[in-house]
Design a protein around this motif. Structure first.
Motif, short mmCIF file in Angstrom:
data_model
loop_
_atom_site.label_atom_id
_atom_site.label_comp_id
_atom_site.label_asym_id
_atom_site.label_seq_id
_atom_site.Cartn_x
_atom_site.Cartn_y
_atom_site.Cartn_z
N LEU A 81 35.28 30.87 38.83
CA LEU A 81 35.33 30.29 40.17
C LEU A 81 36.68 30.58 40.83
N PHE A 82 36.64 30.89 42.12
CA PHE A 82 37.84 31.14 42.91
C PHE A 82 37.80 30.18 44.10
N VAL A 83 38.68 29.19 44.11
CA VAL A 83 38.66 28.15 45.14
C VAL A 83 40.01 28.07 45.83
N PRO A 84 40.03 28.12 47.16
CA PRO A 84 41.30 27.97 47.87
C PRO A 84 41.98 26.66 47.47
N SER A 85 43.28 26.71 47.22
CA SER A 85 44.00 25.52 46.80
C SER A 85 43.96 24.42 47.86
N ASP A 86 43.98 24.81 49.12
CA ASP A 86 43.90 23.87 50.23
C ASP A 86 42.43 23.72 50.63
#
Length: 279
Positions: A81-86
């Protein structure tokens, strides 16, 4: 004597019935054994065929590191999974199927860059690196990404969802999206086409190919354009090839790209971000 013959007759009939049942059981057992043997040979054949696959490069492995911009999570399922930190920057979500016989993490650079632009991504691992063996794997990986978005503070129901994939993975993604059109708004096909008719699906479709692609069957690709909604978008990356959408080195039959892999990935990211912005 006559009475003895009458008494022995039922015994003889019972023996014949027992023998017939025994023969039927032997035939059924033989069929089961033959079926198991065929399945075993088929499994071994697939395993041997898939045993030689393209491995992710060092560049791809580096893209698996969490940073201040993107949280990367490798799951027990093999999905990444790749999720924007913000969480406030999440503008869309993408479930992605890898190409055939390509290590799943080879697509980390592409999906990481998408996450940096606000698109949360689920990179879906396939058995034997063949999406055709698990065309419905998105049921799993989408659920994983939805959970991750909730933990990050983003409601997954408030963002548009896209399906996507490369090559064989793209074909399987198109099939899945076509049968789950109510759950997705966009479809991204990288060097891929839809064999099934999804022209009435309502999906916004993006096609991205490289002008130096030596693997994609162009005749089949062109004939399958009729299967897409009439408003599909097509982007051709000048100098890009088939393998350039991932980071796994050279692919047999492909032509040499005249641009770098990073340039091809960046052009692809721009096209996908544009699609997401229109959903």
């Amino acid at each position: 004597m006559g009475r003895r013959g009458e008494q022995n007759a039922p015994l003889g009939g019972g023996g014949q019935g027992h023998g017939k049942r025994h023969r039927v059981r032997r035939v059924l057992l033989g069929m089961v054994v033959a079926l198991v043997a065929v399945l075993l040979v088929l499994y071994l054949g697939i395993h041997i065929y898939a045993g030689s696959y393209s491995h992710a490069t060092a560049t791809a492995r580096e893209a698996l590191e969490t940073s201040s911009d993107v949280r990367v999570k490798r799951l027990d399922s093999g999905d990444v999974l790749f999720v924007p930190s913000d969480a406030g920057r999440v503008s869309a979500a993408l479930v992605f199927y890898p190409g055939g016989k390509v290590e799943v993490t080879a697509y980390a650079p592409l999906l990481r860059r998408l996450a940096e632009r606000g698109i949360a991504c689920a990179l879906t691992r396939m058995p034997e690196n063949l999406a055709v063996l698990a065309p419905n794997a998105a049921d799993r990986s989408r659920g994983e990404l939805e959970d991750a978005l909730r933990v990050a503070g983003c409601d997954p129901l408030n963002v548009p969802w896209m399906m996507g994939g490369h090559s064989l993975g793209g074909a399987m993604a198109a099939s899945y999206a076509g049968s789950h059109a109510s759950e997705y708004r966009g479809l991204v096909l990288l060097a891929a086409y839809s064999s099934g008719d999804i022209s009435k699906s309502g999906l916004s479709v993006l096609l991205v190919t490289g002008t130096r692609d030596g693997v994609l069957n162009r005749d089949r690709y062109n004939s399958c354009l009729a299967n897409l909604p009439s408003d599909y978008r097509e982007v051709r990356i000048r100098g890009g090839n088939h393998a350039g959408f991932g980071s796994y080195g050279r692919q047999d039959g492909d032509r040499k790209a005249t641009i770098s892999g990073g340039e091809q990935v960046e052009a692809t990211v721009q096209a996908i971000v544009s699609l997401a912005g229109s959903l």
